[in-house]
Write a protein that holds these residues in place. Structure first.
Motif, PDB file in Angstrom:
ATOM      1  N   ASP A 163       0.837  -1.190   0.000  1.00  0.00           N
ATOM      2  CA  ASP A 163       0.000   0.000   0.000  1.00  0.00           C
ATOM      3  C   ASP A 163       0.875   1.244   0.000  1.00  0.00           C
ATOM      4  OD1 ASP A 163       1.003  -0.066   2.536  1.00  0.00           O
ATOM      5  OD2 ASP A 163      -0.923  -0.343   3.534  1.00  0.00           O
ATOM      6  N   SER A 164       0.237   2.393  -0.180  1.00  0.00           N
ATOM      7  CA  SER A 164       0.997   3.648  -0.262  1.00  0.00           C
ATOM      8  C   SER A 164       1.689   3.978   1.050  1.00  0.00           C
ATOM      9  CB  SER A 164       0.060   4.794  -0.660  1.00  0.00           C
ATOM     10  OG  SER A 164      -1.008   4.929   0.272  1.00  0.00           O
ATOM     11  N   ASN A 165       1.079   3.621   2.171  1.00  0.00           N
ATOM     12  CA  ASN A 165       1.683   3.907   3.473  1.00  0.00           C
ATOM     13  C   ASN A 165       3.010   3.176   3.625  1.00  0.00           C
ATOM     14  OD1 ASN A 165       2.081   4.818   6.022  1.00  0.00           O
ATOM     15  ND2 ASN A 165       0.398   3.707   6.960  1.00  0.00           N
ATOM     16  N   SER A 166       3.027   1.898   3.292  1.00  0.00           N
ATOM     17  CA  SER A 166       4.257   1.118   3.423  1.00  0.00           C
ATOM     18  C   SER A 166       5.304   1.569   2.412  1.00  0.00           C
ATOM     19  CB  SER A 166       3.954  -0.373   3.246  1.00  0.00           C
ATOM     20  OG  SER A 166       3.378  -0.620   1.977  1.00  0.00           O
ATOM     21  N   ARG A 167       4.867   1.970   1.221  1.00  0.00           N
ATOM     22  CA  ARG A 167       5.834   2.435   0.224  1.00  0.00           C
ATOM     23  C   ARG A 167       6.489   3.745   0.637  1.00  0.00           C
ATOM     24  NH1 ARG A 167       1.967   0.064  -3.341  1.00  0.00           N
ATOM     25  NH2 ARG A 167       0.791   2.022  -3.504  1.00  0.00           N
ATOM     26  N   PHE A 168       5.707   4.671   1.189  1.00  0.00           N
ATOM     27  CA  PHE A 168       6.292   5.916   1.684  1.00  0.00           C
ATOM     28  C   PHE A 168       7.245   5.639   2.846  1.00  0.00           C
ATOM     29  CE2 PHE A 168       2.951   8.376  -0.544  1.00  0.00           C
ATOM     30  CZ  PHE A 168       3.750   9.397  -1.039  1.00  0.00           C
ATOM     31  N   ARG A 169       6.848   4.745   3.738  1.00  0.00           N
ATOM     32  CA  ARG A 169       7.710   4.409   4.866  1.00  0.00           C
ATOM     33  C   ARG A 169       9.031   3.797   4.395  1.00  0.00           C
ATOM     34  NH1 ARG A 169       4.550   1.089   7.116  1.00  0.00           N
ATOM     35  NH2 ARG A 169       5.529  -0.813   6.381  1.00  0.00           N
ATOM     36  N   PHE A 170       8.968   2.923   3.401  1.00  0.00           N
ATOM     37  CA  PHE A 170      10.182   2.323   2.868  1.00  0.00           C
ATOM     38  C   PHE A 170      11.056   3.362   2.168  1.00  0.00           C
ATOM     39  CE2 PHE A 170      12.514  -0.013  -0.460  1.00  0.00           C
ATOM     40  CZ  PHE A 170      13.219  -0.901   0.338  1.00  0.00           C
ATOM     41  N   SER A 171      10.428   4.289   1.452  1.00  0.00           N
ATOM     42  CA  SER A 171      11.195   5.348   0.787  1.00  0.00           C
ATOM     43  C   SER A 171      11.907   6.234   1.799  1.00  0.00           C
ATOM     44  CB  SER A 171      10.261   6.193  -0.086  1.00  0.00           C
ATOM     45  OG  SER A 171       9.627   5.409  -1.066  1.00  0.00           O
ATOM     46  N   GLN A 172      11.198   6.600   2.861  1.00  0.00           N
ATOM     47  CA  GLN A 172      11.827   7.404   3.902  1.00  0.00           C
ATOM     48  C   GLN A 172      12.982   6.662   4.561  1.00  0.00           C
ATOM     49  OE1 GLN A 172       7.974   8.513   5.998  1.00  0.00           O
ATOM     50  NE2 GLN A 172       9.123  10.396   6.269  1.00  0.00           N
ATOM     51  N   SER A 173      12.798   5.382   4.800  1.00  0.00           N
ATOM     52  CA  SER A 173      13.857   4.591   5.429  1.00  0.00           C
ATOM     53  C   SER A 173      15.085   4.516   4.526  1.00  0.00           C
ATOM     54  CB  SER A 173      13.341   3.185   5.741  1.00  0.00           C
ATOM     55  OG  SER A 173      12.235   3.227   6.619  1.00  0.00           O
ATOM     56  N   CYS A 174      14.876   4.334   3.228  1.00  0.00           N
ATOM     57  CA  CYS A 174      16.010   4.288   2.296  1.00  0.00           C
ATOM     58  C   CYS A 174      16.726   5.632   2.232  1.00  0.00           C
ATOM     59  CB  CYS A 174      15.532   3.866   0.910  1.00  0.00           C
ATOM     60  SG  CYS A 174      14.982   2.149   0.813  1.00  0.00           S
ATOM     61  N   LEU A 175      15.954   6.724   2.187  1.00  0.00           N
ATOM     62  CA  LEU A 175      16.568   8.053   2.203  1.00  0.00           C
ATOM     63  C   LEU A 175      17.379   8.273   3.471  1.00  0.00           C
ATOM     64  CD1 LEU A 175      13.833  10.511   0.832  1.00  0.00           C
ATOM     65  CD2 LEU A 175      16.044   9.986  -0.194  1.00  0.00           C
ATOM     66  N   GLY A 176      16.784   7.900   4.599  1.00  0.00           N
ATOM     67  CA  GLY A 176      17.480   8.090   5.866  1.00  0.00           C
ATOM     68  C   GLY A 176      18.731   7.266   5.959  1.00  0.00           C
ATOM     69  N   LEU A 177      18.669   6.012   5.514  1.00  0.00           N
ATOM     70  CA  LEU A 177      19.852   5.158   5.586  1.00  0.00           C
ATOM     71  C   LEU A 177      20.962   5.677   4.687  1.00  0.00           C
ATOM     72  CD1 LEU A 177      20.949   2.571   6.850  1.00  0.00           C
ATOM     73  CD2 LEU A 177      20.031   1.306   4.902  1.00  0.00           C
ATOM     74  N   ALA A 178      20.618   6.118   3.478  1.00  0.00           N
ATOM     75  CA  ALA A 178      21.628   6.679   2.576  1.00  0.00           C
ATOM     76  C   ALA A 178      22.236   7.952   3.158  1.00  0.00           C
ATOM     77  CB  ALA A 178      20.999   6.961   1.211  1.00  0.00           C
ATOM     78  N   GLY A 179      21.396   8.829   3.710  1.00  0.00           N
ATOM     79  CA  GLY A 179      21.913  10.050   4.312  1.00  0.00           C
ATOM     80  C   GLY A 179      22.802   9.784   5.506  1.00  0.00           C
ATOM     81  N   CYS A 180      22.437   8.817   6.334  1.00  0.00           N
ATOM     82  CA  CYS A 180      23.253   8.483   7.507  1.00  0.00           C
ATOM     83  C   CYS A 180      24.597   7.892   7.104  1.00  0.00           C
ATOM     84  CB  CYS A 180      22.494   7.505   8.404  1.00  0.00           C
ATOM     85  SG  CYS A 180      21.055   8.220   9.217  1.00  0.00           S
ATOM     86  N   LEU A 181      24.611   7.064   6.056  1.00  0.00           N
ATOM     87  CA  LEU A 181      25.879   6.522   5.567  1.00  0.00           C
ATOM     88  C   LEU A 181      26.783   7.632   5.044  1.00  0.00           C
ATOM     89  CD1 LEU A 181      24.695   3.275   3.736  1.00  0.00           C
ATOM     90  CD2 LEU A 181      25.897   3.444   5.923  1.00  0.00           C
ATOM     91  N   CYS A 182      26.205   8.608   4.342  1.00  0.00           N
ATOM     92  CA  CYS A 182      27.000   9.741   3.853  1.00  0.00           C
ATOM     93  C   CYS A 182      27.580  10.551   5.008  1.00  0.00           C
ATOM     94  CB  CYS A 182      26.129  10.635   2.967  1.00  0.00           C
ATOM     95  SG  CYS A 182      25.661   9.913   1.375  1.00  0.00           S
ATOM     96  N   VAL A 183      26.783  10.769   6.047  1.00  0.00           N
ATOM     97  CA  VAL A 183      27.256  11.531   7.206  1.00  0.00           C
ATOM     98  C   VAL A 183      28.382  10.790   7.917  1.00  0.00           C
ATOM     99  CG1 VAL A 183      26.589  12.354   9.495  1.00  0.00           C
ATOM    100  CG2 VAL A 183      25.117  12.810   7.542  1.00  0.00           C
ATOM    101  N   CYS A 184      28.214   9.501   8.138  1.00  0.00           N
ATOM    102  CA  CYS A 184      29.253   8.719   8.817  1.00  0.00           C
ATOM    103  C   CYS A 184      30.547   8.712   8.014  1.00  0.00           C
ATOM    104  CB  CYS A 184      28.758   7.290   9.047  1.00  0.00           C
ATOM    105  SG  CYS A 184      27.396   7.148  10.227  1.00  0.00           S
TER     106      CYS A 184
END
Length: 229
Positions: free
Chosen positions: A8-29
């Motif tokens: 559903d759209s809720n799970s897809r948005f949640r997964f997109s946010q998680s991927c964005l956050g994980l990529a951003g955190c890896l860049c910061v580290c």
């Protein structure tokens, strides 16, 4: 356990946010602990900035910029680690059934949207990006003359760090706003579900108490002759 639920759209948005956050955190580290910011030197390199220090003194800056960007860098690294773990949990372990559990339903109804995965991700990712943006900005301000003279001397750590705070602050906010506009609020459904469960439980309790207090009349008639004999 269900992984990568995208039905559903809720799970897809949640997964997109998680991927964005994980990529951003890896860049910061990567940016915090690698030395490729400017001319193969980074946050932890000892810089000879006599001219910059004199300029800072004239401007009335009473703190060491070099130490400040390191402090904010460490804070952003710690936040990035915790935020990255949270992103993995919401991406891999959180499903549509999790939100309908009894304890989480009560928490959602009591706290509103504060416990939504998207809201929690926004708060943690924005905090991580903000602390790193402070470190990145202080580094840029301190070495602005060197950067102006040789713009090509900026390395991968500097640019990946910039990508990190853009992902955590800008793109995450865009995805969150889009989710709020597209995905319907689940609190009304949860309230109706809780109300129906409460009514059903009350009916079952009333029927149980009525059954416990009911005695058939025929049992009394069967017992009467025995008492007379």
């Amino acid at each position: 356990m269900t992984f990568l639920e995208l039905r559903d759209s809720n799970s897809r948005f949640r997964f997109s946010q998680s991927c964005l956050g994980l990529a951003g955190c890896l860049c910061v580290c990567y940016a915090v602990w690698t030395p490729f910011w400017l001319k193969d030197r980074g946050l932890w390199t000892e810089w000879n900035n006599t001219k910059s220090d004199q300029t800072n003194t004239k401007d009335g800056i009473f703190f060491n910029v070099l130490e400040a960007d390191r402090v904010f860098g460490v804070l952003s690294f710690l936040m990035a680690v915790s935020t990255g773990v949270l992103c993995l949990v919401f991406a891999l372990c959180w499903t549509s059934e999790t939100v309908h559990s009894y304890s989480n339903t009560r928490s959602l109804l009591m706290a509103g949207q504060a416990l939504y995965p998207s809201t929690l991700l926004l708060l943690t990712m924005a905090s991580t990006g903000f602390f790193f943006l402070l470190s990145w900005s202080l580094f840029t301000y301190q070495h602005r003359e060197e950067i102006r003279q040789d713009f090509s001397s900026l390395g991968s750590s500097y640019w990946l760090g910039a990508l990190g705070w853009v992902l955590l602050l800008v793109l995450e906010m865009i995805v969150f706003v889009a989710e709020q506009a597209v995905v319907p609020d689940i609190l009304p459904d949860l309230e109706r579900a809780m109300e129906s469960c409460r009514i059903s439980y009350q009916k079952k309790a009333a029927n149980r108490s009525f059954s416990d207090g009911y005695y058939p009349c025929k049992s009394k008639r069967n017992m009467a002759p025995k008492s007379l004999g």
